[in-house]
Motif scaffolding. Sequence first.
Motif, PDB file in Angstrom:
ATOM      1  N   TYR A   1      31.646  40.238  32.442  1.00  0.00           N
ATOM      2  CA  TYR A   1      31.443  40.456  33.749  1.00  0.00           C
ATOM      3  C   TYR A   1      31.619  39.035  34.742  1.00  0.00           C
ATOM      4  N   MET A   2      30.905  38.227  34.153  1.00  0.00           N
ATOM      5  CA  MET A   2      30.948  36.742  34.814  1.00  0.00           C
ATOM      6  C   MET A   2      32.409  36.461  35.106  1.00  0.00           C
ATOM      7  N   GLY A   3      33.269  36.400  34.104  1.00  0.00           N
ATOM      8  CA  GLY A   3      34.496  36.119  34.129  1.00  0.00           C
ATOM      9  C   GLY A   3      35.617  36.925  35.256  1.00  0.00           C
ATOM     10  N   VAL A   4      35.200  38.270  35.101  1.00  0.00           N
ATOM     11  CA  VAL A   4      36.043  39.169  35.944  1.00  0.00           C
ATOM     12  C   VAL A   4      35.570  38.943  37.189  1.00  0.00           C
ATOM     13  N   THR A   5      34.202  38.572  37.548  1.00  0.00           N
ATOM     14  CA  THR A   5      33.810  38.749  38.959  1.00  0.00           C
ATOM     15  C   THR A   5      34.393  37.333  39.637  1.00  0.00           C
ATOM     16  N   ILE A   6      34.322  36.303  38.814  1.00  0.00           N
ATOM     17  CA  ILE A   6      34.905  34.817  39.299  1.00  0.00           C
ATOM     18  C   ILE A   6      36.539  35.133  39.674  1.00  0.00           C
ATOM     19  N   GLY A   7      37.093  35.797  38.706  1.00  0.00           N
ATOM     20  CA  GLY A   7      38.322  36.160  38.728  1.00  0.00           C
ATOM     21  C   GLY A   7      38.753  36.855  40.251  1.00  0.00           C
ATOM     22  N   GLU A   8      37.886  37.998  40.513  1.00  0.00           N
ATOM     23  CA  GLU A   8      38.265  38.735  41.632  1.00  0.00           C
ATOM     24  C   GLU A   8      37.816  38.009  42.788  1.00  0.00           C
TER      25      GLU A   8
END
Length: 657
Positions: free
Chosen positions: A361-368
């Motif tokens: 989730y951390m990765g996805v959020t930084i991606g967004e």
Amino acid sequence: MQGHPSTKGKHNFSPYLKRDGNTQNTANVGMLIEFRYKCLIYYEITLVRLVRKITTGYVIRVSGPLVIAENVPNPKIGDVVHIGDNKLIGEIIRISGNRVSIQVYEDTSGIRPKDPVENTGKPLTAKLGPGILKQIYDGLQTPLTVVWSKHGPFVPRGVKVEPLDTQKKWEFVPTLKEGDEVEPVDIIGTVQETAVIQHRILVPHRVSGKIIDIREGKYTIKEPIATIQTKDGKKIEVTMMQEWPVKIRRPYKKKLPPTKPLITGMRVIDTFFPIAMGGSAAIPGGFGTGKTVTLQSLAKWSWADIIIYVGCGERGNEMADVITHFPELDDPRTGHKLIERSIFIANVSNLPVAAREASVYMGVTIGEYFRDQGYNVALMADSTSRWMEAVRELGGRLGDVPVEEGFPAYIVQLIASFYERSGRVLTLGRRPREGSLTIMGAVSPPGGDFLEPVTATTMRFVGTLWALDKKLAFARHFPAINWTLSFSRYVDLLRDYFAKELNAPRFFDYRARALKILEEGMRLEDISKIIGEKALQNKERFILMFTKMFKDGYLVQNAFDVVDRYTPPEIQARILEAFMRYYEVMVRLAERVPVEEIAGLESTRMLPRLKFSWAVVDEEEERIVGVNEELFERFYESLRKEVEMLADKYGIRISLD
Ligand SMILES: Nc1ncnc2c1ncn2[C@@H]1O[C@H](COP(=O)(O)OP(=O)(O)OP(=O)(O)O)[C@@H](O)[C@H]1O
Ligand SMILES: [Mg+2]
């Protein structure tokens, strides 16, 4: 001592009622004060306990990464709690009555019943701002390199370090001015964060109004760089840092259709199973079939601006290996290091399984967040199976009913919502822009069985599937992408792009033709295994030979060869065309011309080598310096001559065009 003579025989029932002499009185007063003081401390302790009882709960049971606690005040699903004196971070995942179940993202050994559980009342968030690039984080956004430099590789529990450097000053350059109206996600200025990436500073969510002050210059991420006055007259100071709950997708104005390819330079991917910018892909494969090598190739070569690599730790030492190697990787697209435009999220072994979920989730959020800045972001997760295994373990401890192979039913929802956070979007803001987040996840099915729940579920939700094949990997056919099991749902949407942008109008026709030939080739291969190749008709033997040439000369691609590791899309189109035009004439000649004669031709020899010979290479520097422009002309020249010669010799009417 026998006691004071004056007290002998007298009532001495209370030390506070001594009546004789001054010294006695002073002693009594002292004792009185001491008594009162003791009462006060007792009172205070009771008070603190009482307050604690209201503000904190306490542990009643610990089971691996799962903690059951009671009386946690105002619990909500998703609230972050701090457990014990080390304030271990956990998240409330179930509530029943006055009991909560907490998944703990740190090692729970040492936690005991009665340990306090504090509720922060806030969800798990990502801190976003300059300084985020080049970082190696764990799932709780602890900057690992910073921690390691302080504590060495064995980080004590409960160590908390700010995710972003709060001391460093960044040069903020405004792009808007005083008086401009802004809405959330508008870009108000930029910071040159690394040699290759400009960090665009966004207006935080829920803030809109007029800029009344904007300050160019050097600031830390905590210092205000602008003041925005809202409609109701409130003045809000904006900094370069924002916080976002990791489990909530960042909103956008509108989703755009996936009509642009994310070019990867891998022929089997771009040509046969392409992925769109903002699309999603899964790469399932058994042990050692090439998941990690493929994802790393994609990280290096794909046309994404920002790379987010989530390592869920296949094997203990693999993660350590990747962490040491990743920052060293050269970036062929910029000439700098790849880490200059990357963020690495690693599940190091001292974190328990539950932290894998946080990493994803951390990765996805930084991606967004970078998508909102208008970048094309690619996120690679290696491997999502490890995350699902953690979910299974936790589900078991929670007593959830397992559906298949021990997995609880909600893995479907988790997998779907992970891939659904990909997308090409038009962002929010008065001045919206386009950005994309492409998600690619490796899946490790036990025993390479694609019917197992995680692989089967993942296949339902992704746009592209690159199915890795054990047999191909064993035969060292890399990338071991099986062309019958793999698929891409983007092919039709990308047709226009290839036709117009790459000037290859027939690209997808050739692609379809090639797939048919491969299918036919495989059928013939199976037959030849039974009856022997010699027993096949000449034309069939040619198809078999061509299939092998095509596999070796097009599908097989060495990730470690200077030229072969990346084939530009326009070169892919030209090589594919060469193969198909060769096939069209030769398959007709093969009605009469013996396959051995075709095998000896110059064009037959040249064709499988096109994948190397298109490039002009500087051998010393090990890099491509140009395109061998005459190569394709030379190839068609040989083909024409040889076809004419054979047509003449065998009396066949044929033309190359
Ligand atoms: N595209 C490629 N080009 C050349 N060699 C490759 C390629 N892909 C994989 N290999 C070879 O296969 C080996 C195993 O690949 P990799 O480590 O990526 O497998 P994996 O699927 O990630 O395995 P695991 O299940 O253990 O994580 C590599 O060390 C490399 O030798
Ligand atoms: Mg691997």
